[in-house]
Design a protein around this motif. Structure first.
Motif, PDB file in Angstrom:
ATOM      1  N   ARG A 113      12.893  55.370 -75.061  1.00  0.00           N
ATOM      2  CA  ARG A 113      13.392  56.116 -76.222  1.00  0.00           C
ATOM      3  C   ARG A 113      14.649  56.918 -75.881  1.00  0.00           C
ATOM      4  NH1 ARG A 113       8.013  55.347 -77.200  1.00  0.00           N
ATOM      5  NH2 ARG A 113       7.473  55.049 -79.394  1.00  0.00           N
ATOM      6  N   VAL A 162       4.158  57.457 -93.237  1.00  0.00           N
ATOM      7  CA  VAL A 162       5.418  57.835 -93.909  1.00  0.00           C
ATOM      8  C   VAL A 162       6.607  57.472 -93.020  1.00  0.00           C
ATOM      9  CG1 VAL A 162       6.822  59.758 -94.768  1.00  0.00           C
ATOM     10  CG2 VAL A 162       4.385  59.657 -95.318  1.00  0.00           C
ATOM     11  N   ARG A 221       6.790  55.098 -90.923  1.00  0.00           N
ATOM     12  CA  ARG A 221       6.954  53.640 -91.034  1.00  0.00           C
ATOM     13  C   ARG A 221       7.645  53.302 -92.352  1.00  0.00           C
ATOM     14  NH1 ARG A 221       1.346  50.825 -90.551  1.00  0.00           N
ATOM     15  NH2 ARG A 221       2.471  49.026 -89.735  1.00  0.00           N
ATOM     16  N   ASP A 222       7.152  53.896 -93.435  1.00  0.00           N
ATOM     17  CA  ASP A 222       7.720  53.586 -94.757  1.00  0.00           C
ATOM     18  C   ASP A 222       9.191  53.978 -94.858  1.00  0.00           C
ATOM     19  OD1 ASP A 222       5.295  52.568 -95.527  1.00  0.00           O
ATOM     20  OD2 ASP A 222       4.738  54.241 -96.823  1.00  0.00           O
ATOM     21  N   LEU A 223       9.568  55.038 -94.140  1.00  0.00           N
ATOM     22  CA  LEU A 223      10.964  55.475 -94.180  1.00  0.00           C
ATOM     23  C   LEU A 223      11.845  54.620 -93.271  1.00  0.00           C
ATOM     24  CD1 LEU A 223      10.534  59.373 -94.162  1.00  0.00           C
ATOM     25  CD2 LEU A 223      11.199  57.918 -96.105  1.00  0.00           C
ATOM     26  N   GLY A 224      11.238  53.663 -92.588  1.00  0.00           N
ATOM     27  CA  GLY A 224      12.027  52.778 -91.733  1.00  0.00           C
ATOM     28  C   GLY A 224      12.417  53.406 -90.418  1.00  0.00           C
ATOM     29  N   ILE A 234      12.637  53.901 -86.642  1.00  0.00           N
ATOM     30  CA  ILE A 234      12.408  52.970 -85.544  1.00  0.00           C
ATOM     31  C   ILE A 234      11.217  53.449 -84.711  1.00  0.00           C
ATOM     32  CG2 ILE A 234      13.431  51.924 -83.470  1.00  0.00           C
ATOM     33  CD1 ILE A 234      14.659  51.054 -86.172  1.00  0.00           C
ATOM     34  N   ARG A 235      10.322  52.528 -84.410  1.00  0.00           N
ATOM     35  CA  ARG A 235       9.093  52.805 -83.649  1.00  0.00           C
ATOM     36  C   ARG A 235       8.217  53.856 -84.339  1.00  0.00           C
ATOM     37  NH1 ARG A 235      12.674  52.877 -78.735  1.00  0.00           N
ATOM     38  NH2 ARG A 235      12.153  51.067 -77.481  1.00  0.00           N
ATOM     39  N   ASN A 236       8.412  54.101 -85.627  1.00  0.00           N
ATOM     40  CA  ASN A 236       7.756  55.185 -86.370  1.00  0.00           C
ATOM     41  C   ASN A 236       7.841  56.535 -85.648  1.00  0.00           C
ATOM     42  OD1 ASN A 236       4.993  53.489 -85.311  1.00  0.00           O
ATOM     43  ND2 ASN A 236       4.930  55.692 -84.945  1.00  0.00           N
ATOM     44  N   ASP A 237       8.962  56.781 -84.982  1.00  0.00           N
ATOM     45  CA  ASP A 237       9.092  58.031 -84.228  1.00  0.00           C
ATOM     46  C   ASP A 237       9.293  59.241 -85.137  1.00  0.00           C
ATOM     47  OD1 ASP A 237       8.703  56.752 -81.878  1.00  0.00           O
ATOM     48  OD2 ASP A 237      10.785  56.824 -81.197  1.00  0.00           O
ATOM     49  N   GLU A 269       5.079  60.607 -78.284  1.00  0.00           N
ATOM     50  CA  GLU A 269       5.968  59.586 -77.722  1.00  0.00           C
ATOM     51  C   GLU A 269       7.447  59.954 -77.848  1.00  0.00           C
ATOM     52  OE1 GLU A 269       3.993  56.565 -80.321  1.00  0.00           O
ATOM     53  OE2 GLU A 269       4.103  55.321 -78.523  1.00  0.00           O
TER      54      GLU A 269
END
Lengths: 340, 340
Positions: A15, A264, A266-269, A271-274, A301
């Motif tokens: 990351r 959320v 993930r939905d917002l795009g 990366i890696r749902n960070d 993470e």
């Protein structure tokens, strides 16, 4: 352009490597990795130079991963090294960084004495300016320090009593637990987190207790903070809403868990749902006299990624705290306000 | 440009909505949603028109979400509706689609008789061309059908015996289980999946057994397929490597679990870590006489997305199977070959 080398390419390292590539004033010269797993394949696919210990060259060759050189070559070429090797390994590598007189950023898994200063962007950036060795504190300590130093601007923080419910393993980890138990971590009090906060805020009265729960998503902190003076719930909310690296969760958005925070992201795009921001449940903010209570989630993470970037700038005296935080936030799309 | 409406905006709906926005020949005119949760907030942030049932207008207003109209308005304006409402609800909405004489795509949670044809892109696209109502089969059935129809090109598939280990809940779901048990689903044999495969491949001899395991990441299928003639392991590998919507996992990449498949998807920057491809563990492919054995993982949240897009084109006779699959794959970055 500052030439940055990344030693270690696991959860944090990959990351920070991505984050360095997004900085206008930094160039990633390569990463070092010891085993040719899928993360090495991804790095190769992204065109990142991969350096390995001499004894690993053969295993990388066999896996079909091109090696740019050994770790010493990488360190030699760098202006600064970010060490994201496993806990305790960074201290062993310090010798190599010293040999070539390179500045280095260590992670919170190392003992505090590995570095000249332990670091939190919102607490002590100025103290770290020009320091050759800086240690970015761990994910939980980073969240505690961000929160304490932000409340401290409202009214002096006199006492912190905190419960930390830790995630058991990262999403990628399949051999770690617990998977069906709650584990005091450790059963003795205070947990090491309080001591780690004291590496930055040396005189703070803080006691922490920690327990591990079977989940991978995020840690959760449940805080009781005593301030010098009385503040209102509205003051606290407004203070966090106006501080970057915090996001608040509104009750009406129906985000009621760490799982939904990640959904959320993930939905917002992302990366890696960070979610490198500390995510505070707005409804949990409560005040009684001089006491403030709140609950927030910590994405283990990614939370230390912006602090690593700021630490690079502090070490090489590249920017003021304000400027570095601004550049880091903009380049990594780190927000403030509401999560959604 | 085909005007597509999306009724239902949960796990499948929100992904199909995003996919429609990426198609060169489609326009998303809006989505319909019944409750103003975080997914509605995300849709609003993305500038998507949100339609709601008349009785929900007030709750959306109170949450601060702008409503474009009611569901009937949306259906009227569309050329075709994708129904991604919860299991069984689609059948209730069918009346509305019929009232305005609109074509519709249903999901696998509906009974097969909701539609004129049950659908799998790699099996029976041609059969669905021009059909007013098409049902995209469920995630597990989609994976089974893709796999069977691909093996069928090597040698006629005569018999399938499959074990399905299902994920317990999606990552966002916090009230579903099991969280510490293995649950036969159901204890009677065959499970419904075999029957569902037979809605597309009507004469196939297939028996499935299913069990639910406490994980959120992916389903896993363990297959034993009997072919008409003997094939080699190499034939099978090469067949899957050359078919889009499959990815193979190499042993040397050290991806040994569904958790690590998802981690690679995150590392590759895939939005929501979606893996609409069937992911086969290459080392699991084994042949004995006319029998083929293999193990693969199924990303339950995203696998049916490309099939929904193809079903739209089939229903409105917009493209041949080959062309539609190509456009869908390109627009959604769906690959073939190795995962990493």
């Amino acid at each position: 352009m500052i030439k940055v080398a990344l030693n270690g390419y696991g959860t944090i390292g990959k990351r920070v490597a991505n984050a360095i590539m997004l900085q206008p004033d930094m160039k990633l010269i390569g990463i070092a990795k010891t085993s040719p797993n899928y993360e090495a394949f991804v790095a190769q696919k992204m065109g990142i130079n991969i350096y390995v210990p001499q004894e690993s060259v053969k295993s990388f060759d066999e896996a079909g991963i091109k090696v740019a050189g050994n770790i010493e070559d990488m360190v030699k070429e760098a202006d600064i090294v970010v060490d994201a090797t496993p806990n305790g390994v960074g201290a062993q590598y310090k010798e190599l960084y010293q040999k070539f007189s390179k500045n280095a950023i260590f992670q919170g898994g190392e003992k505090a004495n590995v570095a000249d200063v332990s670091f939190s962007s919102l607490c002590n950036y100025n103290e770290a300016i020009g320091k050759k060795y800086i240690r970015v504190v761990s994910c939980n300590t980073t969240a505690l320090l961000r929160t304490i130093c932000t409340l401290n601007k409202l009214s002096k923080v006199e006492k912190v009593r905190a419960t930390i419910v830790r995630r058991a393993a990262d999403p990628k980890e399949v051999k770690k637990g617990p998977i069906n138990a709650l584990v005091p971590d450790p059963a003795s009090v205070p947990s090491h987190h309080a001591k780690d906060v004291n590496t930055v805020l040396k005189d703070l009265d803080i006691i922490t207790m920690a327990v591990i729960a079977p989940t991978t998503y995020m840690h959760m902190h449940l805080l009781n903070v005593t301030l010098k003076s009385q503040v209102s719930k509205e003051d606290v909310i407004s203070q966090f809403l106006n501080t970057s690296r915090f996001l608040l969760v509104r009750g009406k958005s129906k985000v009621n868990s760490t799982a939904e925070i990640i959904e959320v992201a993930r939905d917002l795009g992302r990366i890696r749902n960070d979610v490198p921001e500390v995510v505070i449940f707005e409804d949990s903010i409560y005040t009684k006299g001089n006491e403030v209570f709140l609950m927030y989630a910590v994405h283990q993470e990614s939370i230390v990624v912006p602090e690593n970037i700021d630490a690079i700038r502090a070490s090489l005296d590249l920017a003021s705290a304000e400027d570095s935080i601004k550049i880091t936030n903009t380049s990594l799309n780190i927000g403030k306000g509401y999560l959604i």
